[in-house]
Design a protein around this motif. Structure first.
Motif, short mmCIF file in Angstrom:
data_model
loop_
_atom_site.label_atom_id
_atom_site.label_comp_id
_atom_site.label_asym_id
_atom_site.label_seq_id
_atom_site.Cartn_x
_atom_site.Cartn_y
_atom_site.Cartn_z
N ASN A 3 0.85 -1.19 0.00
CA ASN A 3 0.00 0.00 0.00
C ASN A 3 0.88 1.24 0.00
OD1 ASN A 3 -2.36 -1.42 0.04
ND2 ASN A 3 -2.57 -1.38 2.26
N GLN A 4 0.65 2.09 -0.97
CA GLN A 4 1.39 3.34 -1.03
C GLN A 4 0.50 4.45 -0.49
OE1 GLN A 4 2.92 4.10 -4.91
NE2 GLN A 4 4.00 2.18 -5.04
N PRO A 5 1.05 5.32 0.34
CA PRO A 5 0.22 6.42 0.86
C PRO A 5 -0.17 7.37 -0.27
CG PRO A 5 2.51 6.74 1.45
CD PRO A 5 2.42 5.39 0.80
N PHE A 6 -1.32 7.99 -0.08
CA PHE A 6 -1.76 8.98 -1.05
C PHE A 6 -0.89 10.22 -0.94
CE2 PHE A 6 -5.94 6.87 0.07
CZ PHE A 6 -5.95 6.06 -1.04
N LYS A 7 -0.70 10.89 -2.06
CA LYS A 7 0.09 12.11 -2.06
C LYS A 7 -0.81 13.28 -1.69
CE LYS A 7 3.46 10.61 -5.44
NZ LYS A 7 4.13 10.92 -6.70
N LYS A 8 -0.44 14.01 -0.65
CA LYS A 8 -1.21 15.16 -0.19
C LYS A 8 -0.45 16.44 -0.51
CE LYS A 8 -3.42 12.61 3.50
NZ LYS A 8 -3.77 12.53 4.90
N HIS A 9 -1.17 17.44 -0.99
CA HIS A 9 -0.57 18.71 -1.38
C HIS A 9 -1.40 19.85 -0.81
CE1 HIS A 9 1.74 16.54 -4.47
NE2 HIS A 9 0.62 15.88 -4.67
N THR A 10 -0.73 20.86 -0.28
CA THR A 10 -1.40 22.09 0.14
C THR A 10 -1.21 23.09 -0.98
OG1 THR A 10 -1.01 21.64 2.47
CG2 THR A 10 -1.49 23.92 1.87
N ILE A 11 -2.30 23.51 -1.60
CA ILE A 11 -2.25 24.43 -2.72
C ILE A 11 -2.10 25.86 -2.22
CG2 ILE A 11 -3.48 25.27 -4.76
CD1 ILE A 11 -2.43 22.32 -4.88
N TYR A 12 -2.89 26.21 -1.22
CA TYR A 12 -2.67 27.48 -0.53
C TYR A 12 -3.19 27.35 0.89
CZ TYR A 12 -7.61 28.92 -1.00
OH TYR A 12 -8.98 28.99 -0.93
N LYS A 13 -2.65 28.16 1.76
CA LYS A 13 -3.08 28.18 3.16
C LYS A 13 -2.84 29.57 3.70
CE LYS A 13 -2.66 25.93 7.59
NZ LYS A 13 -2.22 24.76 8.33
N LYS A 14 -3.94 30.28 3.95
CA LYS A 14 -3.83 31.64 4.50
C LYS A 14 -3.80 31.59 6.02
CE LYS A 14 -6.04 33.88 0.62
NZ LYS A 14 -7.13 34.73 0.16
N ASP A 15 -4.62 30.73 6.60
CA ASP A 15 -4.66 30.51 8.04
C ASP A 15 -5.35 29.17 8.27
OD1 ASP A 15 -7.46 31.01 7.78
OD2 ASP A 15 -7.13 33.15 8.13
N LYS A 16 -5.74 28.87 9.51
CA LYS A 16 -6.32 27.54 9.75
C LYS A 16 -7.74 27.40 9.21
CE LYS A 16 -8.06 28.24 14.42
NZ LYS A 16 -8.08 27.69 15.75
N TRP A 17 -8.32 28.48 8.71
CA TRP A 17 -9.69 28.44 8.19
C TRP A 17 -9.78 28.68 6.69
CZ3 TRP A 17 -12.52 26.02 11.38
CH2 TRP A 17 -12.33 26.16 12.75
N ASN A 18 -8.74 29.06 6.04
CA ASN A 18 -8.78 29.35 4.61
C ASN A 18 -7.64 28.63 3.91
OD1 ASN A 18 -10.95 31.55 4.33
ND2 ASN A 18 -9.74 32.22 6.07
N MET A 19 -7.98 27.48 3.29
CA MET A 19 -6.95 26.68 2.65
C MET A 19 -7.56 25.78 1.59
SD MET A 19 -6.16 23.88 5.63
CE MET A 19 -6.22 25.02 6.98
N LEU A 20 -6.69 25.26 0.75
CA LEU A 20 -7.09 24.33 -0.29
C LEU A 20 -6.07 23.20 -0.29
CD1 LEU A 20 -9.00 23.84 -2.74
CD2 LEU A 20 -7.32 25.04 -4.12
N ASN A 21 -6.55 21.98 0.00
CA ASN A 21 -5.70 20.80 0.04
C ASN A 21 -6.15 19.82 -1.02
OD1 ASN A 21 -4.17 21.59 2.40
ND2 ASN A 21 -6.02 21.19 3.56
#
Length: 81
Positions: A3-21
């Motif tokens: 099993n290979q882990p899924f690749k996770k990417h943070t596209i943008y993160k302004k703070d803990k409430w505004n982000m796109l993963n």
């Protein structure tokens, strides 16, 4: 087959409430958008073309609340996945 882990990417993160993963699971892409206005929205795409179509609609110049440089950086980060 291991099993290979899924690749996770943070596209943008302004703070803990505004982000796109984004989590890439083979050809399936799970995009999670978190905002202080709408809460958490999750979108699942089968392939990058579908995701980029959504991104171009979601981050259209007339709808985006930010600078053109920020908008272009988001689109570039999504294209680079």
């Amino acid at each position: 087959m291991a099993n290979q882990p899924f690749k996770k990417h943070t596209i943008y993160k302004k703070d803990k409430w505004n982000m796109l993963n984004v989590e890439v699971q083979g050809s399936k892409i799970v995009l999670t958008e978190i905002s202080d206005q709408w809460g958490e929205e999750c979108h699942t795409f089968i392939g990058r073309p579908a995701m980029m179509h959504w991104a171009n609609e979601r981050f259209a110049p007339d709808k985006f609340d930010g600078t053109e440089e920020e908008r272009q950086a988001i689109l570039d980060n999504l294209k680079a996945l």
